[in-house]
Scaffold this motif. Structure first.
Motif, mmCIF file in Angstrom:
data_model
loop_
_atom_site.group_PDB
_atom_site.id
_atom_site.type_symbol
_atom_site.label_atom_id
_atom_site.label_comp_id
_atom_site.label_asym_id
_atom_site.label_seq_id
_atom_site.Cartn_x
_atom_site.Cartn_y
_atom_site.Cartn_z
ATOM 1 N N ARG A 1 -5.848 -1.309 1.664
ATOM 2 C CA ARG A 1 -6.723 -0.563 2.589
ATOM 3 C C ARG A 1 -7.397 -1.525 3.670
ATOM 4 N NH1 ARG A 1 -8.068 2.932 -2.096
ATOM 5 N NH2 ARG A 1 -9.537 1.311 -2.812
ATOM 6 N N LEU B 1 -5.584 -3.316 5.496
ATOM 7 C CA LEU B 1 -4.951 -3.346 6.726
ATOM 8 C C LEU B 1 -5.081 -2.391 7.676
ATOM 9 C CD1 LEU B 1 -1.309 -3.758 4.783
ATOM 10 C CD2 LEU B 1 -2.674 -5.408 6.064
ATOM 11 N N ASP B 2 -5.795 -1.188 7.333
ATOM 12 C CA ASP B 2 -6.237 -0.063 8.080
ATOM 13 C C ASP B 2 -7.267 -0.725 9.117
ATOM 14 O OD1 ASP B 2 -4.202 1.560 6.973
ATOM 15 O OD2 ASP B 2 -5.710 2.285 5.459
ATOM 16 N N GLU B 3 -8.204 -1.793 8.803
ATOM 17 C CA GLU B 3 -9.085 -2.091 9.468
ATOM 18 C C GLU B 3 -8.753 -3.315 10.323
ATOM 19 O OE1 GLU B 3 -12.491 -2.357 6.859
ATOM 20 O OE2 GLU B 3 -12.719 -0.196 6.683
ATOM 21 N N ALA B 4 -7.412 -3.917 10.103
ATOM 22 C CA ALA B 4 -7.174 -5.168 10.882
ATOM 23 C C ALA B 4 -8.039 -6.037 10.119
ATOM 24 C CB ALA B 4 -7.280 -5.048 11.898
ATOM 25 N N HIS C 1 5.274 -2.129 5.640
ATOM 26 C CA HIS C 1 4.726 -2.799 6.804
ATOM 27 C C HIS C 1 5.399 -4.047 6.894
ATOM 28 C CE1 HIS C 1 0.955 -0.260 6.414
ATOM 29 N NE2 HIS C 1 1.042 -0.620 5.275
ATOM 30 N N ARG D 1 2.300 -6.572 10.820
ATOM 31 C CA ARG D 1 1.020 -6.149 10.438
ATOM 32 C C ARG D 1 0.235 -7.072 9.685
ATOM 33 N NH1 ARG D 1 -0.246 -0.593 9.028
ATOM 34 N NH2 ARG D 1 -2.351 -0.448 9.148
ATOM 35 N N SER E 1 -3.829 -7.859 10.436
ATOM 36 C CA SER E 1 -4.584 -8.924 9.348
ATOM 37 C C SER E 1 -4.010 -9.952 8.906
ATOM 38 C CB SER E 1 -4.527 -7.880 8.070
ATOM 39 O OG SER E 1 -5.195 -6.815 8.169
#
Length: 270
Positions: free
Chosen positions: A103, A105-108, A137, A171, A203
């Protein structure tokens, strides 16, 4: 051969030809068995078509995953499940398993693994990176030394922009062994360039055997260290591991095995 059988044989060859033209090799291999099952009433025509396309889709995904893993350049096939949390009490299992959901990764967001040598920082990084690759990814693993070496070469060859882009497109980027030595001016500048270029876009996982407080010394420039850490930790999670060394434990286990085997041989010949 009857006309019906002849027509069926011709249709079969045309179908194989279509699949070959489309390079659907997995479907070609699966076709005879599925047609036999449909002929014998074990599958409906619709089920046979679904399984035929499903076989090809699975093969295509396997090829894509193999390509992602090749590009990821992971140093070992480790997974999170391979990490022995029971033998490493210094690792926060609940935190690491939450990070393994990807999760972040969704927020970098970023992860900073900190701990002495041998506690499994790289193993956990690789496990999370592999999970990300398997989830579709783009991932890349590098050591800090290798990354700076490639970027230095890119500078001398007047292609720094493309060299930097190599580390900004994934990513997830894993930079292993940050801070193992005091950095020179160019090395610390390159680290900042990579972290700054990825800031809020992708990230990063870093591993280091020195705590955050010691980064200013390792980077050799307190102001640059502050700027680097500001970007790395803005959406970052620090996962500190303080426990026994995996490598020393494995060495001890091998030594114990050798001693037991030697004792058994001695006892057998006595």
């Amino acid at each position: 051969m009857t006309t019906a059988a002849s027509n069926a044989a011709a249709a079969y060859q045309r179908l194989r030809g279509h699949l070959a033209y489309l390079k659907l090799n997995a479907a070609i291999d699966a076709l005879p068995g599925l047609l036999d099952a449909a002929r014998d009433g074990q599958l409906t025509v619709l089920d046979a078509l679904e399984q035929l396309m499903g076989t090809e889709a699975a093969a295509a995904e396997a090829r894509k995953l193999a390509s992602r893993l090749h590009w990821a350049a992971l140093p070992a096939p480790w997974r999170i499940e391979d990490y022995d949390f029971a033998a490493q009490p210094g690792a926060d299992q609940s935190l690491i398993r939450e990070l393994a959901t990807l999760r972040f990764l969704d927020e970098a967001a970023n992860i900073v693994f900190i701990g002495p040598p041998g506690v499994g920082k790289t193993m956990l990084s690789v496990g999370i990176a592999r999970a990300a690759a398997e989830a579709g990814h783009k991932v890349h693993f590098t050591t800090f030394e290798d990354m700076t070496r490639r970027l230095r070469r890119a500078i001398t060859e007047h292609r720094f922009a493309s060299g930097l882009r190599f580390y900004t497109t994934p990513r997830l980027l894993v930079i292993d062994e940050v801070g193992y030595r005091i950095l020179d001016e160019e090395a610390r500048s390159l680290l900042f360039e990579v972290i700054n270029a990825r800031y809020l876009k992708g990230s990063i996982i870093t591993t280091s055997h020195v705590g955050i407080a010691a980064w200013a010394e390792r980077l050799g420039d307190p102001m640059l260290a502050a700027a680097t850490l500001d970007r790395l930790l803005h959406r970052g999670v620090i996962a500190a591991i303080d426990g026994p060394s995996y490598r020393m434990r494995a060495h001890q286990q091998r030594a114990d095995t050798i001693r037991k085997a030697a004792a058994a041989r001695t006892g057998a010949t006595a």
